[in-house]
Design a protein around this motif. Structure first.
Motif, PDB file in Angstrom:
ATOM      1  N   ALA A  69      -3.873  12.449  -0.922  1.00  0.00           N
ATOM      2  CA  ALA A  69      -3.531  12.811  -2.305  1.00  0.00           C
ATOM      3  C   ALA A  69      -2.072  12.442  -2.567  1.00  0.00           C
ATOM      4  CB  ALA A  69      -3.758  14.300  -2.519  1.00  0.00           C
ATOM      5  N   GLY A  70      -1.805  11.828  -3.698  1.00  0.00           N
ATOM      6  CA  GLY A  70      -0.449  11.432  -4.044  1.00  0.00           C
ATOM      7  C   GLY A  70      -0.032  10.078  -3.499  1.00  0.00           C
ATOM      8  N   HIS A  71      -0.967   9.314  -2.937  1.00  0.00           N
ATOM      9  CA  HIS A  71      -0.681   7.976  -2.383  1.00  0.00           C
ATOM     10  C   HIS A  71      -0.297   7.044  -3.528  1.00  0.00           C
ATOM     11  CE1 HIS A  71      -2.487   4.341   0.041  1.00  0.00           C
ATOM     12  NE2 HIS A  71      -1.319   4.048  -0.499  1.00  0.00           N
ATOM     13  N   LEU A  72       0.985   6.706  -3.576  1.00  0.00           N
ATOM     14  CA  LEU A  72       1.528   5.828  -4.610  1.00  0.00           C
ATOM     15  C   LEU A  72       1.795   4.434  -4.061  1.00  0.00           C
ATOM     16  CD1 LEU A  72       4.152   8.216  -6.195  1.00  0.00           C
ATOM     17  CD2 LEU A  72       2.250   7.180  -7.403  1.00  0.00           C
ATOM     18  N   MET A  73       1.821   3.473  -4.969  1.00  0.00           N
ATOM     19  CA  MET A  73       2.254   2.125  -4.636  1.00  0.00           C
ATOM     20  C   MET A  73       3.337   1.730  -5.630  1.00  0.00           C
ATOM     21  SD  MET A  73      -1.402   0.326  -3.799  1.00  0.00           S
ATOM     22  CE  MET A  73      -2.071   0.826  -5.380  1.00  0.00           C
ATOM     23  N   VAL A  74       4.348   1.038  -5.159  1.00  0.00           N
ATOM     24  CA  VAL A  74       5.392   0.491  -6.015  1.00  0.00           C
ATOM     25  C   VAL A  74       5.163  -1.015  -6.044  1.00  0.00           C
ATOM     26  CG1 VAL A  74       7.864   0.296  -6.432  1.00  0.00           C
ATOM     27  CG2 VAL A  74       6.931   2.370  -5.346  1.00  0.00           C
ATOM     28  N   VAL A  75       4.989  -1.551  -7.267  1.00  0.00           N
ATOM     29  CA  VAL A  75       4.502  -2.916  -7.437  1.00  0.00           C
ATOM     30  C   VAL A  75       5.409  -3.687  -8.395  1.00  0.00           C
ATOM     31  CG1 VAL A  75       2.478  -4.292  -8.112  1.00  0.00           C
ATOM     32  CG2 VAL A  75       2.157  -1.954  -7.260  1.00  0.00           C
ATOM     33  N   PRO A  76       5.853  -4.883  -8.019  1.00  0.00           N
ATOM     34  CA  PRO A  76       6.585  -5.713  -8.984  1.00  0.00           C
ATOM     35  C   PRO A  76       5.640  -6.164 -10.099  1.00  0.00           C
ATOM     36  CG  PRO A  76       6.673  -6.665  -6.760  1.00  0.00           C
ATOM     37  CD  PRO A  76       5.715  -5.533  -6.723  1.00  0.00           C
ATOM     38  N   TYR A  77       6.168  -6.266 -11.309  1.00  0.00           N
ATOM     39  CA  TYR A  77       5.360  -6.820 -12.397  1.00  0.00           C
ATOM     40  C   TYR A  77       5.025  -8.281 -12.104  1.00  0.00           C
ATOM     41  CZ  TYR A  77       6.615  -2.775 -15.266  1.00  0.00           C
ATOM     42  OH  TYR A  77       6.767  -1.506 -15.761  1.00  0.00           O
ATOM     43  N   ARG A  78       5.975  -8.976 -11.509  1.00  0.00           N
ATOM     44  CA  ARG A  78       5.800 -10.400 -11.226  1.00  0.00           C
ATOM     45  C   ARG A  78       4.793 -10.581 -10.101  1.00  0.00           C
ATOM     46  NH1 ARG A  78       9.003 -14.444  -8.436  1.00  0.00           N
ATOM     47  NH2 ARG A  78      10.301 -12.792  -7.545  1.00  0.00           N
ATOM     48  N   HIS A  79       3.876 -11.511 -10.290  1.00  0.00           N
ATOM     49  CA  HIS A  79       2.857 -11.819  -9.279  1.00  0.00           C
ATOM     50  C   HIS A  79       3.517 -12.630  -8.169  1.00  0.00           C
ATOM     51  CE1 HIS A  79      -1.387 -12.351  -8.076  1.00  0.00           C
ATOM     52  NE2 HIS A  79      -0.968 -13.521  -7.595  1.00  0.00           N
ATOM     53  N   VAL A  80       3.905 -11.931  -7.103  1.00  0.00           N
ATOM     54  CA  VAL A  80       4.597 -12.554  -5.976  1.00  0.00           C
ATOM     55  C   VAL A  80       4.019 -11.967  -4.696  1.00  0.00           C
ATOM     56  CG1 VAL A  80       6.507 -10.890  -6.085  1.00  0.00           C
ATOM     57  CG2 VAL A  80       6.870 -13.091  -4.983  1.00  0.00           C
ATOM     58  N   ALA A  81       3.796 -12.805  -3.702  1.00  0.00           N
ATOM     59  CA  ALA A  81       3.100 -12.358  -2.493  1.00  0.00           C
ATOM     60  C   ALA A  81       4.040 -11.873  -1.392  1.00  0.00           C
ATOM     61  CB  ALA A  81       2.225 -13.490  -1.951  1.00  0.00           C
ATOM     62  N   ASP A  82       5.220 -12.442  -1.290  1.00  0.00           N
ATOM     63  CA  ASP A  82       6.039 -12.192  -0.118  1.00  0.00           C
ATOM     64  C   ASP A  82       7.340 -11.481  -0.472  1.00  0.00           C
ATOM     65  OD1 ASP A  82       5.972 -13.294   2.896  1.00  0.00           O
ATOM     66  OD2 ASP A  82       8.059 -13.169   2.197  1.00  0.00           O
ATOM     67  N   TYR A  83       7.694 -10.508   0.352  1.00  0.00           N
ATOM     68  CA  TYR A  83       8.919  -9.727   0.144  1.00  0.00           C
ATOM     69  C   TYR A  83      10.146 -10.629   0.045  1.00  0.00           C
ATOM     70  CZ  TYR A  83      12.364  -6.019   0.914  1.00  0.00           C
ATOM     71  OH  TYR A  83      13.417  -5.163   0.789  1.00  0.00           O
ATOM     72  N   THR A  84      10.172 -11.705   0.805  1.00  0.00           N
ATOM     73  CA  THR A  84      11.328 -12.606   0.788  1.00  0.00           C
ATOM     74  C   THR A  84      11.443 -13.373  -0.521  1.00  0.00           C
ATOM     75  OG1 THR A  84      10.112 -14.407   1.849  1.00  0.00           O
ATOM     76  CG2 THR A  84      11.286 -12.866   3.303  1.00  0.00           C
ATOM     77  N   ASP A  85      10.406 -13.359  -1.353  1.00  0.00           N
ATOM     78  CA  ASP A  85      10.444 -14.053  -2.637  1.00  0.00           C
ATOM     79  C   ASP A  85      10.891 -13.159  -3.788  1.00  0.00           C
ATOM     80  OD1 ASP A  85       9.620 -16.435  -1.479  1.00  0.00           O
ATOM     81  OD2 ASP A  85       7.495 -15.958  -1.755  1.00  0.00           O
ATOM     82  N   LEU A  86      11.141 -11.874  -3.515  1.00  0.00           N
ATOM     83  CA  LEU A  86      11.622 -10.979  -4.567  1.00  0.00           C
ATOM     84  C   LEU A  86      13.075 -11.308  -4.910  1.00  0.00           C
ATOM     85  CD1 LEU A  86      10.283  -7.461  -3.451  1.00  0.00           C
ATOM     86  CD2 LEU A  86       9.346  -8.973  -5.214  1.00  0.00           C
TER      87      LEU A  86
END
Length: 182
Positions: A69-86
């Motif tokens: 319960a309470g499992h959240l996700m934080v998601v970029p609006y931009r469709h990007v697959a890899d953390y290094t591309d943020l």
């Protein structure tokens, strides 16, 4: 005991989950941003999309298939697959919103701890590998028992819409901006 007499071939008992093969093969998973749920959710109302908070570059959303319960996700609006591309701004806001998510869930539910992280790529376990998302899973002492382990059933004390409302109501209007520590 051996495999020939119906017993296990090692000291470890085995639980078979053949239905997981469909997940492993990627059946029913989105293949691009046109059917990516993380791209579609921001166009929904907060209630319909289970959005708890919207930021400049990321949003916080309840997991439709939560581990707890309470499992959240934080998601970029931009469709990007890899953390290094943020971008630098996306990384900063992803971190700030994750911190806020933890504070709010702790305040609302008294979580004892959290599993926080992201799976990069399908081979690492990402259910939606093409769109990066960071999980914040609240944990409590004794929250893993026979139900999820053996019964393959999660016991959630509240429907998602109620959880979303509680978290959204407790969410600060403006989470602290990332910056140097005081």
């Amino acid at each position: 005991m051996t495999a020939g007499d119906g017993g296990p071939t090692s000291v470890f008992e085995q639980l078979w989950t053949p239905y997981r093969m469909a997940y492993i093969k990627g059946e029913g998973k989105p293949t691009g941003d046109h059917d990516c749920p993380f791209c579609l959710i921001p166009a929904m109302t907060d209630e319909d999309g289970l959005i708890v908070s919207r930021g400049e570059t990321v949003f916080a959303v309840l997991n439709l298939f939560p581990y707890n319960a309470g499992h959240l996700m934080v998601v970029p609006y931009r469709h990007v697959a890899d953390y290094t591309d943020l971008t630098t701004a996306e990384v900063a806001e992803l971190g700030a919103v994750t911190q806020t998510a933890m504070r709010v869930v702790r305040e609302v539910s008294g979580a004892h701890g959290f599993n926080v992280g992201m799976n990069q790529g399908a081979v690492a376990g990402a259910g939606i590998a093409d769109h990066l998302h960071q999980h914040a899973v609240p944990r409590w002492g004794g929250d893993t028992n026979f139900m999820p382990v053996l019964g393959l059933t999660r016991v959630l004390p509240q429907v998602l819409a109620e959880t979303r409302q509680l978290l959204a109501d407790a969410w600060p209007d403006h989470p602290p901006a990332p910056g140097p520590a005081a």
